[in-house]
Design a protein around this motif. Structure first.
Motif, PDB file in Angstrom:
ATOM      1  N   THR A  36     -52.019 -43.366  12.546  1.00 46.33           N
ATOM      2  CA  THR A  36     -50.896 -43.788  11.721  1.00 46.33           C
ATOM      3  C   THR A  36     -50.096 -44.874  12.417  1.00 46.33           C
ATOM      4  O   THR A  36     -50.191 -45.062  13.638  1.00 46.33           O
ATOM      5  CB  THR A  36     -49.958 -42.602  11.400  1.00 46.33           C
ATOM      6  OG1 THR A  36     -49.580 -41.969  12.634  1.00 46.33           O
ATOM      7  CG2 THR A  36     -50.632 -41.596  10.507  1.00 46.33           C
ATOM      8  N   LYS A  43     -53.358 -50.489  13.878  1.00 48.88           N
ATOM      9  CA  LYS A  43     -54.201 -49.387  13.404  1.00 48.88           C
ATOM     10  C   LYS A  43     -55.658 -49.812  13.242  1.00 48.88           C
ATOM     11  O   LYS A  43     -56.578 -49.081  13.618  1.00 48.88           O
ATOM     12  CB  LYS A  43     -53.687 -48.857  12.063  1.00 48.88           C
ATOM     13  CG  LYS A  43     -52.339 -48.192  12.096  1.00 48.88           C
ATOM     14  CD  LYS A  43     -52.049 -47.445  10.817  1.00 48.88           C
ATOM     15  CE  LYS A  43     -52.106 -48.334   9.583  1.00 48.88           C
ATOM     16  NZ  LYS A  43     -51.113 -49.409   9.588  1.00 48.88           N
ATOM     17  N   PRO A 310     -47.225 -40.517   8.543  1.00 48.58           N
ATOM     18  CA  PRO A 310     -47.778 -39.155   8.573  1.00 48.58           C
ATOM     19  C   PRO A 310     -47.327 -38.304   7.402  1.00 48.58           C
ATOM     20  O   PRO A 310     -47.989 -37.327   7.051  1.00 48.58           O
ATOM     21  CB  PRO A 310     -47.276 -38.592   9.910  1.00 48.58           C
ATOM     22  CG  PRO A 310     -46.138 -39.465  10.309  1.00 48.58           C
ATOM     23  CD  PRO A 310     -46.406 -40.813   9.739  1.00 48.58           C
ATOM     24  N   ARG A 324     -54.972 -37.247  17.482  1.00 51.03           N
ATOM     25  CA  ARG A 324     -53.913 -38.072  16.889  1.00 51.03           C
ATOM     26  C   ARG A 324     -53.695 -39.371  17.669  1.00 51.03           C
ATOM     27  O   ARG A 324     -53.649 -39.359  18.907  1.00 51.03           O
ATOM     28  CB  ARG A 324     -52.582 -37.308  16.873  1.00 51.03           C
ATOM     29  CG  ARG A 324     -52.632 -35.926  16.231  1.00 51.03           C
ATOM     30  CD  ARG A 324     -52.600 -36.013  14.734  1.00 51.03           C
ATOM     31  NE  ARG A 324     -52.586 -34.703  14.108  1.00 51.03           N
ATOM     32  CZ  ARG A 324     -51.487 -34.041  13.745  1.00 51.03           C
ATOM     33  NH1 ARG A 324     -50.292 -34.552  13.994  1.00 51.03           N
ATOM     34  NH2 ARG A 324     -51.581 -32.866  13.166  1.00 51.03           N
ATOM     35  N   GLN A 326     -50.804 -42.348  17.240  1.00 56.19           N
ATOM     36  CA  GLN A 326     -49.604 -42.743  16.502  1.00 56.19           C
ATOM     37  C   GLN A 326     -49.101 -44.084  17.012  1.00 56.19           C
ATOM     38  O   GLN A 326     -48.602 -44.205  18.137  1.00 56.19           O
ATOM     39  CB  GLN A 326     -48.509 -41.678  16.674  1.00 56.19           C
ATOM     40  CG  GLN A 326     -47.180 -42.043  16.052  1.00 56.19           C
ATOM     41  CD  GLN A 326     -47.249 -42.098  14.546  1.00 56.19           C
ATOM     42  OE1 GLN A 326     -47.516 -41.094  13.902  1.00 56.19           O
ATOM     43  NE2 GLN A 326     -47.005 -43.273  13.970  1.00 56.19           N
ATOM     44  N   ALA A 343     -43.436 -37.146  12.703  1.00 62.17           N
ATOM     45  CA  ALA A 343     -44.536 -37.541  13.589  1.00 62.17           C
ATOM     46  C   ALA A 343     -44.324 -36.997  14.989  1.00 62.17           C
ATOM     47  O   ALA A 343     -45.264 -36.508  15.629  1.00 62.17           O
ATOM     48  CB  ALA A 343     -44.650 -39.065  13.616  1.00 62.17           C
ATOM     49  N   ILE A 359     -41.731 -43.535  19.655  1.00 56.11           N
ATOM     50  CA  ILE A 359     -42.441 -43.993  18.461  1.00 56.11           C
ATOM     51  C   ILE A 359     -41.850 -45.291  17.925  1.00 56.11           C
ATOM     52  O   ILE A 359     -42.574 -46.160  17.431  1.00 56.11           O
ATOM     53  CB  ILE A 359     -42.418 -42.896  17.370  1.00 56.11           C
ATOM     54  CG1 ILE A 359     -43.310 -41.726  17.796  1.00 56.11           C
ATOM     55  CG2 ILE A 359     -42.877 -43.438  16.020  1.00 56.11           C
ATOM     56  CD1 ILE A 359     -43.282 -40.552  16.844  1.00 56.11           C
TER      57      ILE A 359
END
Length: 519
Positions: A36, A43, A310, A324, A326, A343, A359
């Motif tokens: 994500t 990505k 997410p 995962r 992120q 997330a 993040i």
């Protein structure tokens, strides 16, 4: 970022480096995953790194190429300074590489055509694709039931239109057995089929249908072949895109045997723009998706969802995604802030930093990673510099794409659509009409009208004596029975169609069976 000797475990894929190598264990790759991040945060590059890693370890890959960028995996990397530097920072040598690639395209323009039959798609997914309400979906289920009982092959859109017209014309005779069927409901379905056809969705339905075993091959060097689905034009119809990928997942689940936990997956499936699958999906469909994702692991298939947020993934599905990655999220709105918190909470926390803050601070090419280790427990989240792809980043050339298509071995297998004898042709014959709508000469007909067919089918007519002579008897021979007509029709169809679709009931696929008796 602390310097350390990079150690890539055996049987693992290198995702990147934090203070150590961040690896994805192949033996746990069938526990699925999630990539994500906001647009432009990396990505697609991460997806390519993972696809290269799987292929390099002999695992075939299927991925949808939304923007065309992923097609570059078929061409060698060009040693971009940024990637060479990133490789050096991580502690690996940048070595340009390329991977055997097969291109697919529903429209048959940028790859080999991909097709499924109407019967393989089934009423649940078709109802989703056509955006039908419960009443209209019920009529569609009746159409499939009638096709099953009448042994009518549903291969393409004209077959489905024909069976719907059959139902509308004979609604009064069918209502007592199947329930009320209104002309309005049939008309709505027919209009939605026309919309789908105008969007070139008719190119997807027909034969030869895709053999999923063709997605699970390795090249002569033992590397997994990368299957790229051209989806840039397909995204003009997001519902068709999402339904196609869900159909493919269900076919994999239905056809592959149980294998338990393997040293590496038999196939890894990347579902890009995954939010399109769940947007507006009815509860029954979401339940089916959850079950497919949970159970397909034992078939040796890993599913990796790629999406921006997410929150796009339902909690019941999100809970099954063990690996995962992120990328950065931007917290500009209350929903964005909620997504960041959500997330952060899905990771196993690292006391060295605050996940929620990290993040929003990640640079392009950085991500928070957590993969499964040992007995399937998630690793502590780490701030990771993603490894560079070794193949080309960005679209390959038209010539490179064509070269890959010529070398794939599928050039003559799927390129030409086959119009097999199926429901449309059989129902036209029952009206004494040829497929083009012209009448069949009396001397070539087998006798009996459509109402006689319905009368015998609904009961009471099967034991009635048949005249030895009469109109269309061709010199006194008995007119064809219903069984004879079915056998004759089936004999005209391709052998693969017969084996797959003719029987006491046409197999409807895992989604239909999971939902019990919903017909």
């Amino acid at each position: 970022m602390a310097k350390a000797d990079l150690v890539v475990e055996d049987g693992a894929i290198l995702i990147g480096k934090s203070w150590k190598a961040e690896n994805l264990l192949l033996k746990l790759a069938n526990r699925h995953g999630l990539v994500t991040g906001a647009t432009g945060t990396g990505k697609t590059v991460t997806l390519q790194v993972m696809a290269e890693g799987f292929a390099r370890n002999g695992v075939p890959v299927f991925a949808a190429d939304i923007k065309g960028d992923l097609s570059g995996i078929a061409a060698p990397g060009d040693s971009k300074p940024a990637f060479v530097k990133r490789a050096a920072d991580i502690g690996v040598t940048y070595e340009p590489d390329q991977f055997t690639t097969v291109f697919w395209d529903v429209f048959g323009e940028q790859g080999h055509p991909v097709r499924a039959t109407i019967s393989e798609m089934g009423p649940l997914l078709l109802a989703r694709l056509l955006d039908l309400n419960d009443t209209q979906e019920g009529v569609l289920n009746i159409a499939f039931r009638i096709a099953d009982e009448q042994k009518l092959l549903l291969l393409d859109l004209k077959d489905l239109r024909a069976i719907l017209s059959f139902i509308a014309e004979n609604a009064s005779d069918l209502t007592t057995k199947y329930g009320n069927v209104t002309a309005q409901s049939v008309g709505t379905i027919q209009r939605q089929l026309l919309v789908l056809e105008n969007q070139k969705g008719d190119l997807f339905f027909g034969e030869p249908a895709l053999d999923i075993n063709d997605l699970m091959k390795t090249d002569r060097d033992g590397r997994g072949i990368v299957n790229i689905m051209a989806a840039d034009k397909l995204m003009a119809n997001p519902r068709l895109y999402a339904t196609f990928l869900l159909w493919l997942l269900s076919e994999l689940f239905e056809q592959l045997p149980e294998v338990g936990d393997l040293d590496k997956p038999k196939l890894v499936f990347f579902f890009d723009e995954a939010h399109l699958l769940f947007n507006g999906a009815p509860k029954a469909l979401l339940t089916a998706v959850e079950q497919v994702v949970r159970l397909i692991r034992s078939k040796g298939v890993g599913v990796y969802f790629v999406t921006q947020n997410p929150l796009d993934i339902p909690d019941t599905v999100l809970a099954q995604l063990g690996n995962r990655v992120q990328h950065a999220l931007r917290a500009f709105t209350p929903r964005d802030q909620k997504a960041v918190r959500a997330a952060a909470e899905t990771f196993r926390q690292n006391p060295k930093f605050k996940t929620e803050e990290a993040i929003t601070q990640l640079a392009v090419g950085e991500a928070l990673t957590s993969t499964l280790e040992g007995k399937g427990t998630p690793t502590m989240v780490e701030r990771t510099l993603i490894a560079p792809p070794m193949a080309q980043v960005g679209p390959c050339s038209v010539q490179e794409r064509q070269q890959a298509m010529n070398a794939s071995g599928f050039k003559g297998k799927y390129d030409t659509m086959i119009d097999a004898d199926s429901a449309y042709e059989e129902l036209m014959r029952r009206k004494n009409l040829k497929p083009d709508g012209s009448p069949i000469e009396a001397s070539t007909t087998g006798g009996g009208g459509i109402m006689d067919t319905i009368g015998g089918w609904l009961g009471g007519g099967s034991n009635a004596p048949r005249p030895k002579t009469g109109p269309g008897s061709r010199g006194g021979a008995l007119p064809q029975s219903m069984t004879e007509k079915i056998i004759t029709s089936a004999a005209r169809s391709a052998a693969t169609s017969i084996g797959r679709q003719v029987g006491t009931a046409i197999l409807r696929g895992v989604l239909g069976s999971m939902l019990g008796g919903k017909r």
